[in-house]
Every structure is written in structure tokens, then in C-alpha cells.
Design an enzyme around this catalytic site. Structure first.
Site, PDB file in Angstrom:
ATOM      1  N   SER A  50       0.865  -1.169   0.000  1.00 51.07           N
ATOM      2  CA  SER A  50       0.000   0.000   0.000  1.00 51.07           C
ATOM      3  C   SER A  50       0.907   1.226   0.000  1.00 51.07           C
ATOM      4  CB  SER A  50      -0.995  -0.033   1.156  1.00 51.07           C
ATOM      5  OG  SER A  50      -0.344  -0.378   2.336  1.00 51.07           O
ATOM      6  N   ASP A  82      -1.119  -0.864  -4.082  1.00 41.77           N
ATOM      7  CA  ASP A  82      -2.474  -1.079  -3.570  1.00 41.77           C
ATOM      8  C   ASP A  82      -3.116   0.243  -3.116  1.00 41.77           C
ATOM      9  OD1 ASP A  82      -4.392  -3.034  -3.126  1.00 41.77           O
ATOM     10  OD2 ASP A  82      -3.867  -3.287  -1.018  1.00 41.77           O
ATOM     11  N   HIS A  83      -4.379   0.433  -3.456  1.00 46.83           N
ATOM     12  CA  HIS A  83      -5.192   1.546  -2.940  1.00 46.83           C
ATOM     13  C   HIS A  83      -4.507   2.911  -2.988  1.00 46.83           C
ATOM     14  CE1 HIS A  83      -8.614  -0.698  -1.481  1.00 46.83           C
ATOM     15  NE2 HIS A  83      -7.799  -1.582  -0.948  1.00 46.83           N
ATOM     16  N   ASP A 104      -7.453   4.115  -6.602  1.00 48.65           N
ATOM     17  CA  ASP A 104      -8.664   3.941  -5.800  1.00 48.65           C
ATOM     18  C   ASP A 104      -9.375   5.287  -5.674  1.00 48.65           C
ATOM     19  OD1 ASP A 104     -10.644   3.596  -3.987  1.00 48.65           O
ATOM     20  OD2 ASP A 104      -9.396   2.719  -2.411  1.00 48.65           O
ATOM     21  N   GLY A 182      -9.076  -5.183   7.127  1.00 48.73           N
ATOM     22  CA  GLY A 182      -8.514  -4.848   8.425  1.00 48.73           C
ATOM     23  C   GLY A 182      -8.691  -5.842   9.540  1.00 48.73           C
ATOM     24  N   HIS A 215     -11.230  -7.803  -2.137  1.00 47.44           N
ATOM     25  CA  HIS A 215     -10.478  -7.130  -1.066  1.00 47.44           C
ATOM     26  C   HIS A 215     -10.924  -7.687   0.283  1.00 47.44           C
ATOM     27  CE1 HIS A 215      -8.262  -3.772  -3.046  1.00 47.44           C
ATOM     28  NE2 HIS A 215      -8.920  -4.297  -4.050  1.00 47.44           N
ATOM     29  N   SER A 218      -8.377 -11.419   4.622  1.00 51.37           N
ATOM     30  CA  SER A 218      -8.149 -11.987   5.960  1.00 51.37           C
ATOM     31  C   SER A 218      -9.468 -12.182   6.690  1.00 51.37           C
ATOM     32  CB  SER A 218      -7.262 -11.066   6.793  1.00 51.37           C
ATOM     33  OG  SER A 218      -6.071 -10.818   6.113  1.00 51.37           O
ATOM     34  N   ASN A 237      -6.900 -10.309  -2.042  1.00 50.22           N
ATOM     35  CA  ASN A 237      -5.942  -9.480  -1.309  1.00 50.22           C
ATOM     36  C   ASN A 237      -5.872  -9.910   0.153  1.00 50.22           C
ATOM     37  OD1 ASN A 237      -5.818  -8.058  -3.676  1.00 50.22           O
ATOM     38  ND2 ASN A 237      -6.326  -6.083  -2.776  1.00 50.22           N
ATOM     39  N   THR A 240      -3.983  -8.203   6.502  1.00 52.46           N
ATOM     40  CA  THR A 240      -4.030  -8.304   7.963  1.00 52.46           C
ATOM     41  C   THR A 240      -3.469  -9.627   8.477  1.00 52.46           C
ATOM     42  OG1 THR A 240      -5.936  -6.856   7.952  1.00 52.46           O
ATOM     43  CG2 THR A 240      -5.601  -8.167   9.937  1.00 52.46           C
TER      44      THR A 240
HETATM   45  P1  13P Z   1      -7.237  -7.693   4.700  1.00 51.14           P
HETATM   46  O1  13P Z   1      -6.337  -6.796   5.514  1.00 51.14           O
HETATM   47  O2  13P Z   1      -8.583  -7.820   5.315  1.00 51.14           O
HETATM   48  O3  13P Z   1      -6.601  -8.988   4.381  1.00 51.14           O
HETATM   49  O4  13P Z   1      -7.495  -6.921   3.309  1.00 51.14           O
HETATM   50  C1  13P Z   1      -6.412  -6.700   2.457  1.00 51.14           C
HETATM   51  C2  13P Z   1      -6.777  -5.895   1.273  1.00 51.14           C
HETATM   52  O5  13P Z   1      -7.865  -5.962   0.760  1.00 51.14           O
HETATM   53  C3  13P Z   1      -5.738  -5.029   0.715  1.00 51.14           C
HETATM   54  O6  13P Z   1      -6.171  -4.294  -0.378  1.00 51.14           O
END
Ligand code: 13P
Length: 291
Positions: A50, A82-83, A104, A182, A215, A218, A237, A240
Site C-alpha cells: 500500500s 495497492d489503494h 482507488d 482490516g 479485497h 483476511s 488481497n 491483515t
Molecule cells: P485484509 O487486511 O482484510 O486482508 O485486506 C487486504 C486488502 O484488501 C488489501 O487491499
């Protein structure tokens, strides 16, 4: 062959109904663990940073490490930003050698999201082989500098998703379908499978145009993952899970070995723990042996 963009590996994954893990990393130990497991398992890979880690470590440094690892690995590896909400930073990372860029603009109005995504697509395609990911709807939770609270979160409209792909020429689409970024997760996220299936059908039902990204990997239950792959999700993705593994393993080891001052030992233990987590993920995604 090892340095690739994301679209190249994800079209095949979508067609053959497996998914590729896209793992966020913040340091070299995490990155090496992720790469080693994928080499051992002959699985295609997306590594991603990120914006904060990208700026902290330095995009040129990240690209140099990526190239060194990828050039000697017998598997295709993509480096994804990312993002990113800053078009200039998207450009800088594309110039530096990232091979997939996520603009994003999902917090903007629809028309502004289209405009910004198009701008990044034009730039990246103009440079050559760099693919671009866009997001439509707003994914709830926290990922790096991006924070979306429940009130703001919005699911992706399927017809708008098709229009978005048509107008922007984006290579990958991340539709918000109820998954959450997250550490703080609800016990059972409300994933809108029907909506996701409709989006997949409209965009990729007559040949894969824009592989779909999930996305907030986790914490997703394995049966949800399997269903999303079956419906057409091909990039998952995961951030976390790796952050937690890094921090919890380090904390556990230091708590029990307070008198030791040997960082190399901690690195080895952290690497093993991350390897285990990555194996769990890619076995679930079905990517082993797909190179
Ligand atoms: P998590 O942190 O829930 O695994 O999500 C990661 C994510 O989507 C990064 O773009």
C-alpha cells in the site's frame, strides 16, 4: 518471464477457476517468505504494497528487490501498488517499475472515479505492459491510509460496473461486495454473492475482460472463498493475516526470550510463521501447480 503484470496471470486464473494470492508486505522477511512458498508450490504470485510502506521503503528500492527476486524465480510475479488515491504517485510507481497499479477513486463521485481511473489507465498503457485496477463501491474497514466506516460503505452496482469497465478500459475491477478490510472483522461478513455473480457474468460472461478482485481477504471463511472463486473472483488481497502473524510471532518470541539479542533468530521464526499462513492461503485459492 518472471516479471509480469496482473492481468496476464489473472485471465488464466479466471478461466480455470482458481485464484492468485495478492499479499501485502511491509518488510523483506515477509516478502521472502511469500516468494519462497510460491516457488516451492509452483504458484503464480502478486506481491503488493500500500502507499505508506511504498513511501517508507522507497518505490525504487522495492522495485529493485522485486526485480532481483522475480528474475531468479521460476514463477510469474507481479508487483502491485495497492489503494493509491494520488494519480501522481500512481504515475511515479508505474515509472519506477511496479507492474500493476491500483487507482482507488472509489470515494469520489462515479464520474470522477471514471475520469481518474481513465487517466491512470491511459498513462500505464502508454508506458507498455502495466495493468490497472479500479474500485467501484466502497469497501468497509481500514487498509493503510484508507478508512471507510460502515455508514460510508457502499456495494457495487452491477450495471455500473459494466459501464465502468467499458468506459475506463480498466484491466482489473475490485467491486465492493461486503468484504471488510482490516483487523476488526465481524464474525460473519455479509458478502453479497448474488451481486458478485451478476457482476462477474456481465463483465466476464462472454470471455474474460477484467478479472475481479476480492479485497479484505483476511478472516474470510474458506467456504466463502471457494464460492467467490467459483463465481469468478481471481485475485484475493491478503494483508491483515500477514501483519498479525509478523507482530504476534515477534511479540511471542521476545516475551519468552527477553535476554536474547539475536534479530536473525526472530527473522527465521517470523519467516516460518508467515510461510505457514501463506501455504494455508494458496492451498485454499487453488494456485499451487498452476505455473
Ligand atoms: P485484509 O487486511 O482484510 O486482508 O485486506 C487486504 C486488502 O484488501 C488489501 O487491499
Amino acid at each position: 518471464m518472471s516479471i509480469v503484470n496482473a492481468k496476464e496471470i489473472l485471465v488464466k486464473a479466471t478461466e480455470e477457476k482458481y485464484a492468485v494470492g495478492a499479499f501485502n508486505f511491509t518488510n523483506l522477511i515477509q516478502l521472502e517468505a511469500v516468494v519462497e512458498v510460491h516457488v516451492d508450490k509452483k504458484a503464480p504470485l502478486i506481491i503488493q504494497t500500500s502507499v505508506t510502506p511504498s513511501k517508507f521503503l522507497g518505490r525504487e528500492v522495492i522495485v529493485a528487490i522485486y526485480r532481483t527476486l522475480a528474475e531468479s524465480a521460476p514463477i510469474p510475479i507481479c508487483l502491485h501498488l495497492d489503494h493509491c488515491r494520488d494519480i501522481d504517485y500512481c504515475r511515479q510507481c508505474a515509472d519506477a517499475g511496479y507492474t500493476n497499479i491500483m487507482i482507488d477513486a472509489s470515494k469520489e463521485s462515479y464520474e470522477e472515479n471514471v475520469r481518474q481511473t481513465m487517466e491512470v489507465v491511459d498513462y500505464c498503457h502508454g508506458l507498455g505492459d502495466i495493468s490497472v485496477e479500479g474500485e467501484l463501491g466502497l469497501v468497509m474497514g481500514v487498509e493503510d491510509q484508507i478508512q471507510v466506516v460502515e455508514d460510508e460503505a457502499a456495494l457495487c452496482n452491477p450495471e455500473q460496473a459494466l459501464d465502468f469497465v467499458d468506459r475506463t478500459g480498466v484491466d482489473l475491477l475490485a467491486p465492493a461486495i461486503g468484504t471488510v478490510h482490516g483487523v476488526c472483522k465481524t464474525k460473519s461478513p455479509k458478502v453479497d454473492f448474488e451481486r458478485f455473480g451478476k457482476i462477474a457474468q456481465l463483465i466476464n460472461g462472454h470471455g474474460v475482460r477484467a478479472p475481479l478482485v476480492i479485497h479484505g481477504g483476511s478472516g474470510l471463511p474458506s467456504d466463502y472463498v471457494a464460492r467467490l472463486i467459483e463465481l469468478g473472483g481471481s485475485k484475493f488481497n491478503v494483508s491483515t493475516d500477514l501483519k498479525r502473524t509478523l507482530i504476534d510471532t515477534t511479540y511471542g518470541y521476545i516475551s519468552e526470550h527477553r535476554d536474547e539479542y539475536n534479530p536473525g533468530k526472530i527473522d527465521l521464526i517470523v519467516k516460518d510463521a508467515i510461510r505457514e499462513k501463506v501455504i494455508y492461503w494458496i492451498d485454499m485459492l487453488g494456485s499451487p501447480g498452476k505455473v
